[in-house]
Write a protein that holds these residues in place. Structure first.
Motif: not given
Length: 301
Positions: A136-140
């Motif tokens: 799981e990754v969070t991108v901005t």
């Protein structure tokens, strides 16, 4: 002298001129307002891009659908990376290269196209793009509207090799991935290792492009048309006034090429000669005059 202005012909000319001038002025003003709107949109987009870099990232769902107000805003999304594609023929800093596009499967089931970075060279089957992080990754990154093939560097060519896509849009990706796609995409603030971050682009119709200067050119054309109508009206008026003045003085233009109304050299309407070049029949009486002499009786000297 100007009573001719009340004739039906001049009524038609006057009405046509009175209608044509306001229409030309209105169209020129409208084109000028379109140019001014584009200048203002460009100014707003520049200010918005500067402010977006300082704003905190907002959840993706709160910025959709993408429009001029939300394009370029920093968005954040969480999910798992899925299929990866290459976007060929993209320039950055005057160098040819390609984007590395990876689909981010969000918790809602839809996929968000994420441009993880740019690499120099040619996109091909042998091109080695860095693999996407697992888990799981969070991108901005900066939120962008779907591209239109042929605009802003998006390729309109078809028949690309497998693993490539010409334009970043839901319409182009829907047949390449087995899940629904957001009608938007994100370019990361910080590119993944080994790649260069792709800067956000301005929204469509918000820059001083060729269309903006076309509007400015059309503005000038419409105002020139208005001036030409006024010029031609005054020219026709002057010619008609001169004709009426000459007619009042008895000076009329010649009707024939020879100077007279019937083509004669003196402008008169004299009797025509017969075919043999002699006098008209009956003009000199039934026979020779009293002092006439027969040519046959003239002695030869």
């Amino acid at each position: 002298m100007y009573r001719f202005l009340l004739t039906p012909r001049w009524w038609a000319i006057n009405v046509l001129a009175l209608l044509a001038v306001p229409v030309c002025v209105f169209m020129g003003s409208w084109q000028l307002s379109r140019f001014e709107d584009r200048v203002q949109d460009h100014r707003t987009a520049t200010e918005q891009a500067t402010a977006a870099k300082k704003e905190a990232a907002r959840p993706l769902a709160s910025l959709l659908p993408v429009d001029k107000a939300t394009s370029g805003k920093r968005a954040t999304a969480t999910g798992h990376y899925g299929k990866q594609l290459l976007v060929p023929d993209r320039e950055l800093d005057d160098r040819d290269g390609y984007y590395v596009l990876t689909m981010l499967r969000t918790d809602g089931g839809k996929a968000l196209p994420v441009v993880r970075g740019w690499l120099p060279g040619t996109a091909s089957a042998t091109a080695k793009a860095p693999a996407a992080p697992t888990g799981e990754v969070t991108v901005t990154g900066a939120l962008q509207a779907s591209e239109t093939p042929g605009d802003n560097g998006a390729s309109a060519a078809g028949g690309l090799p497998a693993g490539q896509v010409g334009a970043i849009s839901a319409a182009s990706l829907v047949n390449l991935v087995p899940y629904d796609v957001y009608d938007a995409w994100v370019t990361l603030d910080r590119a993944d290792s080994g790649m260069t971050a792709v800067p956000a682009s301005a929204p469509d119709d918000s820059g001083l492009d060729l269309r903006a200067f076309q509007n400015l050119g059309y503005t000038g054309e419409w105002f020139v048309f208005a001036g030409f109508v006024v010029f031609m009206w005054f020219r026709l008026l002057r010619r008609e006034a001169e004709f009426q003045r000459d007619a009042a003085l008895g000076i009329l233009p010649d009707d024939g090429p020879g100077g007279g109304p019937h083509g004669g050299s003196d402008g008169g309407g004299g009797e025509p000669e017969d075919a043999d070049g002699g006098e008209p029949e009956g003009a000199g009486g039934a026979g020779p005059g009293p002092g006439a002499q027969d040519p046959a009786s003239t002695p030869v000297r």
